[in-house]
Enzyme design. Structure first.
Site, PDB file in Angstrom:
ATOM      1  N   TRP A  26       0.863  -1.198   0.000  1.00 23.71           N
ATOM      2  CA  TRP A  26       0.000   0.000   0.000  1.00 23.71           C
ATOM      3  C   TRP A  26       0.893   1.240   0.000  1.00 23.71           C
ATOM      4  CZ3 TRP A  26      -2.850  -4.225   0.735  1.00 23.71           C
ATOM      5  CH2 TRP A  26      -4.226  -4.165   0.487  1.00 23.71           C
TER       6      TRP A  26
ATOM      7  N   TRP B 181       0.725   4.788   1.023  1.00 25.09           N
ATOM      8  CA  TRP B 181       1.178   5.626   2.158  1.00 25.09           C
ATOM      9  C   TRP B 181       1.649   4.768   3.321  1.00 25.09           C
ATOM     10  CZ3 TRP B 181      -2.489   8.866   5.705  1.00 25.09           C
ATOM     11  CH2 TRP B 181      -3.669   8.182   5.987  1.00 25.09           C
ATOM     12  N   ASP B 182       1.186   3.506   3.374  1.00 31.41           N
ATOM     13  CA  ASP B 182       1.743   2.599   4.385  1.00 31.41           C
ATOM     14  C   ASP B 182       3.247   2.469   4.184  1.00 31.41           C
ATOM     15  OD1 ASP B 182      -1.174   1.687   3.961  1.00 31.41           O
ATOM     16  OD2 ASP B 182      -0.609   0.617   5.794  1.00 31.41           O
TER      17      ASP B 182
ATOM     18  N   TYR C  21      -7.831 -11.252  -0.800  1.00 30.36           N
ATOM     19  CA  TYR C  21      -8.166  -9.822  -0.812  1.00 30.36           C
ATOM     20  C   TYR C  21      -9.197  -9.528  -1.899  1.00 30.36           C
ATOM     21  CZ  TYR C  21      -7.838  -4.762  -0.932  1.00 30.36           C
ATOM     22  OH  TYR C  21      -8.139  -3.416  -0.883  1.00 30.36           O
TER      23      TYR C  21
ATOM     24  N   GLN D 256      -3.216   7.543  -3.303  1.00 27.77           N
ATOM     25  CA  GLN D 256      -3.357   7.652  -1.843  1.00 27.77           C
ATOM     26  C   GLN D 256      -2.590   8.873  -1.342  1.00 27.77           C
ATOM     27  OE1 GLN D 256      -2.371   3.935   0.174  1.00 27.77           O
ATOM     28  NE2 GLN D 256      -4.429   3.851   1.041  1.00 27.77           N
TER      29      GLN D 256
ATOM     30  N   GLY E 191      -7.478   7.287   2.167  1.00 27.88           N
ATOM     31  CA  GLY E 191      -6.990   6.392   3.216  1.00 27.88           C
ATOM     32  C   GLY E 191      -8.015   6.272   4.339  1.00 27.88           C
TER      33      GLY E 191
ATOM     34  N   ASP F  77     -11.247   5.406   4.510  1.00 27.78           N
ATOM     35  CA  ASP F  77     -12.258   4.803   3.643  1.00 27.78           C
ATOM     36  C   ASP F  77     -13.709   5.131   3.986  1.00 27.78           C
ATOM     37  OD1 ASP F  77      -9.838   3.620   3.058  1.00 27.78           O
ATOM     38  OD2 ASP F  77     -10.611   1.584   3.017  1.00 27.78           O
TER      39      ASP F  77
ATOM     40  N   TYR G 294     -13.253   1.622  12.022  1.00 27.11           N
ATOM     41  CA  TYR G 294     -12.280   2.112  11.033  1.00 27.11           C
ATOM     42  C   TYR G 294     -12.044   3.621  11.176  1.00 27.11           C
ATOM     43  CZ  TYR G 294      -9.792   0.569   6.735  1.00 27.11           C
ATOM     44  OH  TYR G 294      -8.857   0.212   5.807  1.00 27.11           O
ATOM     45  N   TRP G 295     -12.568   4.449  10.287  1.00 26.82           N
ATOM     46  CA  TRP G 295     -12.273   5.885  10.365  1.00 26.82           C
ATOM     47  C   TRP G 295     -13.434   6.698  10.913  1.00 26.82           C
ATOM     48  CZ3 TRP G 295      -7.496   7.997   9.827  1.00 26.82           C
ATOM     49  CH2 TRP G 295      -6.507   7.160   9.298  1.00 26.82           C
TER      50      TRP G 295
ATOM     51  N   GLU H  34      -4.035  -2.218  14.127  1.00 22.78           N
ATOM     52  CA  GLU H  34      -4.175  -1.240  13.043  1.00 22.78           C
ATOM     53  C   GLU H  34      -4.704   0.095  13.598  1.00 22.78           C
ATOM     54  OE1 GLU H  34      -6.805  -2.676   9.986  1.00 22.78           O
ATOM     55  OE2 GLU H  34      -6.396  -0.999   8.640  1.00 22.78           O
TER      56      GLU H  34
END
Ligand code: DGY
Length: 426
Positions: free
Chosen positions: A34, A36-37, A82, A102, A162, A164, A349-350, A393
């Site tokens: 990924w 920016w990871d 995935y 990203q 990023g 999501d 998540y976000w 995470e």
């Protein structure tokens, strides 16, 4: 866990997720590279293996498209675990990639790794090779994602941010149709708790956008105008502006004057345009829906991450006050969404959880703005989360529950970076 043990554990996470020339974010849930990871993980590697840090970024940039775009995922090897894989994206690349991008944090990472490098010769050679590519990516952003020259780039897919499933996208996402999206099987929810992940409804819209862009041949001269989802994200733009600034500074020192000058012009325009995203009422920056022509009244972390760019000092001070207010309604800073807002969800998540990468960038922005008092609080909260719940995470800002994928690369990289950057009580 004392700091020495924490550091050792973090290094172990990085080496377990290392695939030689790139790192996977975590085994199972995210089995590829990924964008920016990788850039943020390189910061962690750089503390104990500089060639490996540079290699991470070299691999990422080796998959840049001819138009300058750097894709969000590089599918180095097949993995059925995935969804959506290369067959869904259909970008036709020799090594398959997605067709969206990203947050461009690579320019920042390159400058930081260069400036503190022990091997100065390697650092100079790598920076010289990487800067033209990163600069071409930045130019692509302003060409393809800001065709009217406003100074702010738009995201065309929530995955580009990023973040999501941020609450920021909810209203805009309602306008993305789901007709024509056939049946599909999500794989993320077999690796992570479904209550921590985006919903099925959101996934249908994610896929509708992918199909739409694919039908346009991934032609970036068409995507912006054709997309029913066009959102300007202050955090994302701040990362881009900051990376342009870091590229400008480093390029000037390396005698790459044209890149330095063009980058400085992008910074000046971007910083001026950021003003239009400020909300006095909310005390932070907001997203802007380019399809509707209106600010999105959603108090998310994106408007605080804006401090990563060279915003005016008074704005940085106001963002510190905003964080102080958020601290009244959570136990660990910084929640990705305001806990007092009805849409807050501390696990999903976000929509509420804390992300160490964001805390790190916000702290860095405050350090540059001279807003140093809040930094130990932000940094210590990162370490308390790791001590309590491990290298997840993301974490619930109220209970510290570990969420998403475990044994996570960029979380570990941030721990290494933080322990080596900040003076901390043992
Ligand atoms: C995912 O698959 O959850 C990613 O966030 C998409 O980039």
């Amino acid at each position: 866990m004392n700091h020495t043990d924490m550091l050792q554990h973090a290094r172990q996470v990085l080496s377990d997720n290392d695939r030689g020339t790139y790192t996977v974010p975590t085994h199972g849930l995210y089995p590829f590279q990924w964008n920016w990871d990788s850039a943020l993980s390189a910061l962690g590697f750089a503390h104990f293996d500089e060639p490996r840090a540079w290699g991470e970024i070299e691999t990422l940039m080796a998959h840049q498209w001819e138009d300058g775009m750097v894709p969000h995922i590089i599918f180095h090897q097949p993995d059925d675990g995935y969804f959506p894989g290369p067959d869904v994206w259909g970008t036709g690349r020799t090594v398959p990639t997605t067709g969206i991008t990203q947050p461009p944090v690579t320019g920042f990472a390159v400058r930081r790794i260069h400036d503190r490098a022990r091997d100065k010769g390697l650092a100079r050679a790598q920076a010289r090779a990487l800067l033209p590519k990163i600069h071409a990516w930045h130019e692509w952003f302003y060409r393809a994602r800001d065709p009217e020259g406003t100074g702010l780039v738009a995201l065309l897919h929530p995955w580009e941010s990023g973040r999501d499933n941020s609450v920021d996208w909810d209203a805009a996402f309602e306008r993305v149709p789901t007709e024509g999206v056939g049946a599909f099987v999500r794989r993320d929810t077999t690796h992570a708790n479904p209550a921590h992940r985006p919903t099925d409804e959101q996934y249908k819209r994610y896929i509708w956008l992918v199909q739409k862009f694919r039908s346009l041949g991934w032609d970036n001269t068409k995507l912006h105008d054709a997309s029913p989802f066009k959102v300007v994200d202050p955090g994302f733009n701040a990362i881009l502006i900051r990376s342009c600034e870091d590229v400008a500074d480093l390029a000037a020192r390396l005698g790459m004057d044209e890149i330095a000058e063009a980058s400085r012009a992008m910074v000046a325009k971007g910083v001026a345009a950021m003003k239009t995203l400020w909300s006095d009422e909310m005390g932070q920056y907001l997203c802007y829906d380019r399809c509707q022509g209106a600010l999105i009244q959603s108090p998310s972390i994106s408007g605080i991450l804006a401090t990563f760019a060279p915003i005016p000092k008074a704005r940085a001070a106001a963002l510190v006050r905003r964080i102080e207010t958020l601290a009244d309604s959570c136990n660990y800073l910084i929640p990705s969404h305001d806990p007092t807002h009805p849409a807050f969800d501390g696990l999903r998540y976000w929509r509420g959880p804390v992300w160490l990468i964001v805390n790190y960038m916000v702290a860095d922005g405050f350090a540059r703005a001279g807003e140093t008092e809040i930094i130990p609080r932000i940094i210590n909260d990162c370490l308390r989360l790791i001590e309590t719940s491990g290298f997840a995470e993301y974490h619930d800002p109220i209970t510290a529950e570990p969420c998403g994928g475990p044994h996570f690369t960029w979380t570990a990289a941030m721990v290494i970076e933080i322990l080596n950057t900040y003076e901390l009580a043992a």
